[in-house]
Design an enzyme around this catalytic site. Structure first.
Site, PDB file in Angstrom:
ATOM      1  N   ARG A  87       0.843  -1.200   0.000  1.00 21.84           N
ATOM      2  CA  ARG A  87       0.000   0.000   0.000  1.00 21.84           C
ATOM      3  C   ARG A  87       0.874   1.244   0.000  1.00 21.84           C
ATOM      4  O   ARG A  87       1.776   1.389   0.804  1.00 21.84           O
ATOM      5  CB  ARG A  87      -0.919   0.015   1.227  1.00 21.84           C
ATOM      6  N   ARG A  96      -5.036   1.507  -5.269  1.00 25.72           N
ATOM      7  CA  ARG A  96      -4.314   0.875  -4.158  1.00 25.72           C
ATOM      8  C   ARG A  96      -4.332  -0.642  -4.255  1.00 25.72           C
ATOM      9  O   ARG A  96      -5.307  -1.225  -4.723  1.00 25.72           O
ATOM     10  CB  ARG A  96      -4.884   1.319  -2.818  1.00 25.72           C
ATOM     11  N   ASP A  99      -6.780  -1.615   0.695  1.00 29.86           N
ATOM     12  CA  ASP A  99      -7.328  -0.578   1.561  1.00 29.86           C
ATOM     13  C   ASP A  99      -8.149  -1.281   2.632  1.00 29.86           C
ATOM     14  O   ASP A  99      -9.053  -2.062   2.311  1.00 29.86           O
ATOM     15  CB  ASP A  99      -8.207   0.367   0.740  1.00 29.86           C
ATOM     16  N   ASP A 101     -10.354  -0.328   5.933  1.00 29.58           N
ATOM     17  CA  ASP A 101     -10.962   0.748   6.712  1.00 29.58           C
ATOM     18  C   ASP A 101     -11.710   0.174   7.903  1.00 29.58           C
ATOM     19  O   ASP A 101     -12.555  -0.716   7.744  1.00 29.58           O
ATOM     20  CB  ASP A 101     -11.959   1.542   5.860  1.00 29.58           C
TER      21      ASP A 101
END
Length: 166
Positions: A87, A96, A99, A101
């Site tokens: 990343r 990317r 990712d 989150d």
């Protein structure tokens, strides 16, 4: 004496560089193996166009995990997994390799420079809401029940792929 269940956290996963399916499968395995993670369940995978970004389509999923890791320690662990998968953050919303989150952490509400919980934009994104709905069909977010939020983003193109990506 019965100890309370650990908090349930929800993670959004996405990738649009490299072998995204393999990357998400590997990341899910790494998340499940983290010390302090007691259970990890993944949604089916979805394909979606980038939102406020350019590049190839994303492969997205969500994970539900029971964890004893505090939110910032979990964030650190997720960012370490992102780094192991190459990343980079050259600019906001760049394509990317991975990712991760942190969307929700139990009922926690946080607003720090490093982490905002619940995730502040998840209610606007079909690629977050649809996989999250697969894992928690009756969950209510601060903006309302997930079913209502999914209906509100119905115009965003997203394709359910299943658990395995061709």
């Amino acid at each position: 004496m019965h100890s309370p269940a650990p908090p349930r956290a929800y993670i959004g996963l996405g990738s649009n560089l490299g072998d995204s399916g393999a990357t998400l499968r590997a990341a899910l395995g790494e998340i499940a193996a983290l010390p302090g993670v007691q259970a990890c369940t993944a949604s089916p995978f979805y394909r979606s166009a980038p939102v406020d970004a350019s590049g190839p389509d994303f492969i997205n999923a969500a994970a539900a995990l029971d964890t004893t890791l505090e939110p910032l320690l979990l964030l650190d662990a997720l960012q370490a997994i992102e780094l192991r998968h190459g990343r980079e953050r050259p600019y906001r919303n760049a394509p990317r390799t991975l990712d991760l989150d942190l969307l929700l952490y139990g009922d926690a509400v946080m607003d720090t420079p490093r982490l905002i919980l619940p995730h502040p934009r998840m209610h606007e994104r079909a690629f977050v809401l649809r996989p999250l709905q697969d894992l928690a069909p009756s969950i209510a977010l601060p903006q309302g029940p997930i079913g209502d939020l999914v209906a509100a983003v119905a115009g965003q193109e997203i394709e359910r792929l299943g658990v395995e990506i061709p």
